[in-house]
Design an enzyme around this catalytic site. Structure first.
Site, PDB file in Angstrom:
ATOM      1  N   GLU A 307       0.834  -1.210   0.000  1.00 56.65           N
ATOM      2  CA  GLU A 307       0.000   0.000   0.000  1.00 56.65           C
ATOM      3  C   GLU A 307       0.865   1.255   0.000  1.00 56.65           C
ATOM      4  OE1 GLU A 307      -3.248   0.260  -0.377  1.00 56.65           O
ATOM      5  OE2 GLU A 307      -3.327  -1.919  -0.569  1.00 56.65           O
ATOM      6  N   ASP A 391       3.841  -4.066  -5.785  1.00 62.93           N
ATOM      7  CA  ASP A 391       4.437  -5.335  -5.344  1.00 62.93           C
ATOM      8  C   ASP A 391       5.956  -5.245  -5.428  1.00 62.93           C
ATOM      9  OD1 ASP A 391       2.010  -6.471  -4.889  1.00 62.93           O
ATOM     10  OD2 ASP A 391       2.034  -7.838  -6.600  1.00 62.93           O
TER      11      ASP A 391
END
Ligand SMILES: [Zn+2]
EC number: 3.4.24.84
Length: 454
Positions: A307, A391
């Site tokens: 995030e 990611d």
């Protein structure tokens, strides 16, 4: 004789029909994946047993069949009938009558427009309600995800309706007013107004509006809280408060997000993301089925590292800029098209009557439909790229393995089916599938090792 309003109506109906057919075709493709794919993919065999896989498969199949049914009823039958029979014009005519009866000024477009938007929203509730009730209390219930009681559901729906009206009616009124007085370049004023309103909403939503619907509690002091603060400061994220939201009252699906545009931000974790909902294992509110579910601290940190990647890589800012640009283009198109009479006649209004709100709705929802479809596909593609990048950010911070484990765990807890038809996925998924993300993390890890040893 050639009638431009008829041509407009039939081309709008035709496009919407074709788009629904395309979506149904893609869903059909995914349904045959659900039907044919009965063994766990090799990459997941060590974590997903065939029992869970079968549950996820049946859940996916049920959802897809329900989606098909909903598309037929809503997008093919109801929408096409509404367009053909001039539903919006009927509601407008009723609004004028009602305005007269309750002592409003039927000649005031703002007053009639507010009434129109209220009536349209009420009708919308009745249209959606059977689907919402079925989706929550039959479909999700059957697969063990629904945690809402009937009482919670009713209260939740009423609150949502009231909040939505409190926001849309004043905005609709201001919208009409700006078009009426804004002159030739009213679209610039419109854009500035909506830009300010949307930024204010993004800012106040988490603090004032979200708590109307869900309970937020600060994350307890402890190891997890400390590690989250450490992680945030290591990437210079201006973390203010840390909350846990009782998402589990609604559904057992789990997640995490951060909010706040300027200055300090808050991170919100769904209680379902945390082991034992972030509570001590002997907490009386924990049910047997909740125990042991959720992610370990290291995995929660990995999810947050992802995030934070969205923030650090500017994804949030980019999304806001794109949204504003989008809005500007839509208002510009609206200003060029909204005086064109056949648009209004196409949806059933008598010649010469051109209510601003209806013009806006017809242009945004129907005339620009092909443009919206293209943009939404482009945004979906961009969103998948952002997910891979976030990611990658988590991987660089050393969380690749934990993120992989967390993704698998969330997939299992949410009964996500791991196998997708590529076309269905390309059209619908804002996130790459778990298998794709695991694959990418693995190759990033390999490259990372290589560059470290070189
Ligand atoms: Zn993400």
């Amino acid at each position: 004789m050639w009638d431009p309003s008829e041509t407009t109506l039939y081309s709008m109906m035709m496009f919407l029909f074709m788009e629904t057919i395309l979506e149904m075709y893609l869903t059909r493709r995914q349904i045959s994946v659900y039907k044919q794919c009965k063994t766990v993919p090799r990459e997941l065999q060590h974590v997903m047993n065939s029992d869970t896989f079968e549950k996820a498969r049946v859940y996916g199949l049920d959802k897809a069949h329900y989606g098909m049914f909903k598309m037929i009823v809503c997008d093919i039958v109801i929408l096409q009938l509404e367009l053909y029979f001039g539903f919006m014009a009927m509601v407008w005519a009723r609004s004028v009558e009602i305005a007269e009866n309750i002592g409003l000024n039927p000649k005031s477009e703002i007053q009639v427009g507010c009434l129109f938007s209220l009536i349209l929203n009420i009708i919308g509730i009745f249209k959606e309600m059977p689907f919402k009730i079925y989706g929550t209390f039959v479909l999700e219930e059957k697969h063990g995800f629904n945690k809402q009681t009937a009482g919670f559901f009713v209260k939740d729906q009423i609150k949502a309706f009231v909040v939505a009206q409190a926001l849309t009616i004043p905005v609709a009124a201001a919208f009409i007013y700006i078009v009426q007085i804004g002159g030739q370049y009213f679209f610039i004023w419109l854009w500035a107004f909506v830009a300010v309103v949307s930024l204010v909403l993004i800012t106040i939503y988490p603090v004032y509006i979200a708590p109307i619907f869900d309970k937020f509690r600060p994350l307890e002091d402890g190891e997890l809280k400390k590690s989250i603060h450490d992680l945030a400061s290591s990437v210079k994220f201006p973390l203010g408060q840390l909350f846990v939201v009782e998402g589990s009252k609604r559904s057992a699906h789990s997640n995490a997000y951060f909010t706040g545009l300027f200055g300090v931000k808050r991170i919100v974790l769904f209680d379902t993301l945390l082991v034992n909902k972030g509570l001590p294992a002997d907490d009386p509110s924990l049910s047997e089925s909740d125990k042991g579910k959720g992610c370990k601290n290291e995995e929660v940190l990995a999810v947050l590292a992802h995030e934070l990647g969205h923030w650090k890589l500017g994804h949030v800012a980019k999304n806001i800029v794109i949204m504003q640009l989008q809005m500007f283009l839509i208002f510009l198109a609206f200003s060029k098209l909204f005086t064109y009479g056949p648009l209004y006649e196409a949806v059933g209004l008598p010649a010469g009557e051109k209510p601003i709100l209806i013009g806006f709705m017809v242009i945004v929802m129907y005339v620009l439909a092909p443009y919206n479809t293209m943009i939404s596909l482009a945004m979906t593609i961009m969103s998948r790229r952002f997910e891979y990048q976030a990611d990658g950010f988590a991987q660089e911070l050393g969380y690749a393995d934990e993120l992989g484990n967390a993704l698998i765990k969330l997939q299992l807890d949410n009964l996500g089916f791991p196998v997708y038809d590529w076309m269905y996925s390309a059209w619908n998924h804002s996130h790459p599938t778990v298998l794709q993300r695991l694959e990418r993390l693995k190759s990033l890890n390999k490259e990372g090792h290589k560059s470290k040893t070189q």
